[in-house]
Design a protein around this motif. Structure first.
Motif, PDB file in Angstrom:
ATOM      1  N   PRO A 123      20.228 -14.803   9.687  1.00 20.40           N
ATOM      2  CA  PRO A 123      19.050 -13.972   9.185  1.00 20.40           C
ATOM      3  C   PRO A 123      17.667 -14.902   9.269  1.00 20.40           C
ATOM      4  O   PRO A 123      16.675 -14.345   9.415  1.00 20.40           O
ATOM      5  N   TYR A 124      17.995 -16.180   8.751  1.00 23.92           N
ATOM      6  CA  TYR A 124      16.540 -17.068   8.248  1.00 23.92           C
ATOM      7  C   TYR A 124      16.108 -17.344   9.726  1.00 23.92           C
ATOM      8  O   TYR A 124      14.999 -17.443  10.117  1.00 23.92           O
ATOM      9  N   GLU A 125      17.245 -17.884  10.710  1.00 27.22           N
ATOM     10  CA  GLU A 125      16.701 -18.153  12.085  1.00 27.22           C
ATOM     11  C   GLU A 125      16.060 -17.317  12.729  1.00 27.22           C
ATOM     12  O   GLU A 125      14.879 -17.268  13.370  1.00 27.22           O
ATOM     13  N   TYR A 126      16.597 -15.993  12.531  1.00 24.62           N
ATOM     14  CA  TYR A 126      16.000 -14.605  13.232  1.00 24.62           C
ATOM     15  C   TYR A 126      14.649 -14.307  12.881  1.00 24.62           C
ATOM     16  O   TYR A 126      13.699 -14.269  13.549  1.00 24.62           O
ATOM     17  N   THR A 127      14.401 -14.492  11.539  1.00 20.67           N
ATOM     18  CA  THR A 127      12.998 -14.228  10.930  1.00 20.67           C
ATOM     19  C   THR A 127      12.086 -15.085  11.392  1.00 20.67           C
ATOM     20  O   THR A 127      10.772 -14.973  11.548  1.00 20.67           O
ATOM     21  N   VAL A 128      12.553 -16.699  11.480  1.00 18.02           N
ATOM     22  CA  VAL A 128      11.440 -17.701  11.817  1.00 18.02           C
ATOM     23  C   VAL A 128      11.317 -17.219  13.459  1.00 18.02           C
ATOM     24  O   VAL A 128      10.071 -17.449  13.759  1.00 18.02           O
ATOM     25  N   TYR A 129      12.278 -17.046  14.335  1.00 21.17           N
ATOM     26  CA  TYR A 129      12.008 -16.759  15.620  1.00 21.17           C
ATOM     27  C   TYR A 129      11.025 -15.648  15.817  1.00 21.17           C
ATOM     28  O   TYR A 129       9.927 -15.748  16.732  1.00 21.17           O
ATOM     29  N   LYS A 130      11.141 -14.707  15.174  1.00 19.60           N
ATOM     30  CA  LYS A 130      10.254 -13.230  15.347  1.00 19.60           C
ATOM     31  C   LYS A 130       8.913 -13.546  14.699  1.00 19.60           C
ATOM     32  O   LYS A 130       7.922 -13.270  15.457  1.00 19.60           O
ATOM     33  N   THR A 131       8.971 -14.261  13.738  1.00 18.31           N
ATOM     34  CA  THR A 131       7.692 -14.443  13.341  1.00 18.31           C
ATOM     35  C   THR A 131       6.833 -15.483  14.220  1.00 18.31           C
ATOM     36  O   THR A 131       5.563 -15.287  14.540  1.00 18.31           O
ATOM     37  N   VAL A 153      14.601 -11.803   6.264  1.00 22.34           N
ATOM     38  CA  VAL A 153      14.757 -12.160   5.112  1.00 22.34           C
ATOM     39  C   VAL A 153      13.367 -12.813   4.650  1.00 22.34           C
ATOM     40  O   VAL A 153      12.628 -13.290   5.501  1.00 22.34           O
ATOM     41  N   GLU A 154      13.171 -12.707   3.410  1.00 27.47           N
ATOM     42  CA  GLU A 154      12.103 -13.764   3.098  1.00 27.47           C
ATOM     43  C   GLU A 154      12.403 -14.991   3.067  1.00 27.47           C
ATOM     44  O   GLU A 154      13.529 -15.809   2.745  1.00 27.47           O
ATOM     45  N   LEU A 155      11.582 -15.909   3.606  1.00 34.90           N
ATOM     46  CA  LEU A 155      11.840 -17.339   3.972  1.00 34.90           C
ATOM     47  C   LEU A 155      11.427 -18.126   2.946  1.00 34.90           C
ATOM     48  O   LEU A 155      10.514 -17.958   2.165  1.00 34.90           O
ATOM     49  N   PRO A 156      12.420 -19.306   2.689  1.00 33.39           N
ATOM     50  CA  PRO A 156      11.975 -20.426   1.551  1.00 33.39           C
ATOM     51  C   PRO A 156      10.694 -21.017   2.043  1.00 33.39           C
ATOM     52  O   PRO A 156      10.103 -20.890   3.222  1.00 33.39           O
ATOM     53  N   LYS A 157      10.202 -21.863   1.070  1.00 33.25           N
ATOM     54  CA  LYS A 157       9.111 -22.584   1.481  1.00 33.25           C
ATOM     55  C   LYS A 157       9.496 -23.720   2.474  1.00 33.25           C
ATOM     56  O   LYS A 157      10.593 -24.177   2.894  1.00 33.25           O
ATOM     57  N   VAL A 158       8.548 -24.070   3.254  1.00 29.78           N
ATOM     58  CA  VAL A 158       8.528 -24.767   4.621  1.00 29.78           C
ATOM     59  C   VAL A 158       7.911 -26.231   4.415  1.00 29.78           C
ATOM     60  O   VAL A 158       7.151 -26.301   3.823  1.00 29.78           O
ATOM     61  N   VAL A 159       8.613 -27.222   5.068  1.00 32.12           N
ATOM     62  CA  VAL A 159       8.066 -28.465   5.226  1.00 32.12           C
ATOM     63  C   VAL A 159       7.524 -28.518   6.819  1.00 32.12           C
ATOM     64  O   VAL A 159       8.395 -28.247   7.662  1.00 32.12           O
TER      65      VAL A 159
END
Length: 239
Positions: A123-131, A153-159
């Motif tokens: 779900p995190y990968e898909y969210t990043v991908y679509k974003t 899903v809500e994404l965590p903080k990013v580096v």
């Protein structure tokens, strides 16, 4: 006298490896006190224009997976000419700490398997991908496979960090250099497609690479002040 192995890559490659190592030593914002390189989660690569070009996930560690892509070690995406490591100027990493220590649902008390961790990361990968797909000027990234749809899903903080040192930034970013690299990548990818039975995803990647090359070449034409011929000019040239 033999050259030591760590001194064999070109100077620019060694500089990038050092910069990448420094990035991996940054603190994980989602697990204070831990290094982002040791974390698991979702990562993305961007080119010199900040255009997203690849999204992936890892249940081992960012240091292992990202380094495999960018420092010449085995990578299917690189081997298939889908991803050119030369194009990668920035890296984003979203760590998902609870996945690293997840327990198996099938084997109570045992660590989750790689497949189980992948399911948690999907779900995190898909969210990043679509974003990033929506943010892309081409509305696409270079991934060969379509990432399986899930609930977002809500994404965590990013580096998010640049991995190209300042001393070589201008040379690597130069449009003519990148045009040549993209053309070479397209040539290798199209040759592979002509010689093998490949997925539809590789053909989509070829089309996207061609669009990216066209866009960059058009940008360069405008930078150097060359006017594109209009319809009337084209007619005159044909006479």
């Amino acid at each position: 006298m033999a050259i030591p192995k760590h001194e064999q890559p070109p100077h620019a490659v060694r500089l990038i490896r050092t910069e990448l190592g420094s990035v991996m030593d940054l603190e994980d914002p989602n697990a204070p006190g831990s290094r982002i390189g040791r974390a698991v989660g979702v990562y993305a690569y961007y080119d010199y224009d900040g255009e997203p070009i690849y999204v992936g996930q890892t249940s081992s560690s960012f240091r292992d997976r990202v380094s495999r892509h960018l420092t010449g070690q085995r990578s299917d995406a690189v081997a298939k000419f889908i991803l050119d490591p030369f194009e990668v100027a920035f890296v984003s990493m979203w760590s998902v700490p609870h996945v690293a220590g997840a327990k198996s649902l099938r084997r109570p008390g045992q660590p989750a398997s790689s497949a189980e961790k992948k399911a948690l990361l999907d779900p995190y990968e898909y969210t990043v991908y679509k974003t990033l797909e929506q943010k892309s000027k081409f509305h696409a990234v270079l991934n060969e496979g379509v990432i399986r749809p899930t609930e977002r899903v809500e994404l965590p903080k990013v580096v998010h960090q640049r991995i190209i040192p300042e001393v070589i930034w201008e040379d690597r970013k130069h449009s003519d250099v990148r045009i040549a690299r993209r053309a070479a990548t397209i040539s290798r990818l199209s040759q592979m497609i002509s010689e093998r039975e490949v997925s539809g995803g590789m053909r989509r990647t070829l089309l996207l690479q061609a669009r990216r090359l066209t866009w960059l070449a058009e940008q360069r034409i405008h930078e150097v002040g060359v006017e594109l011929p209009d319809a009337e000019d084209a007619k005159i040239g044909d006479e």
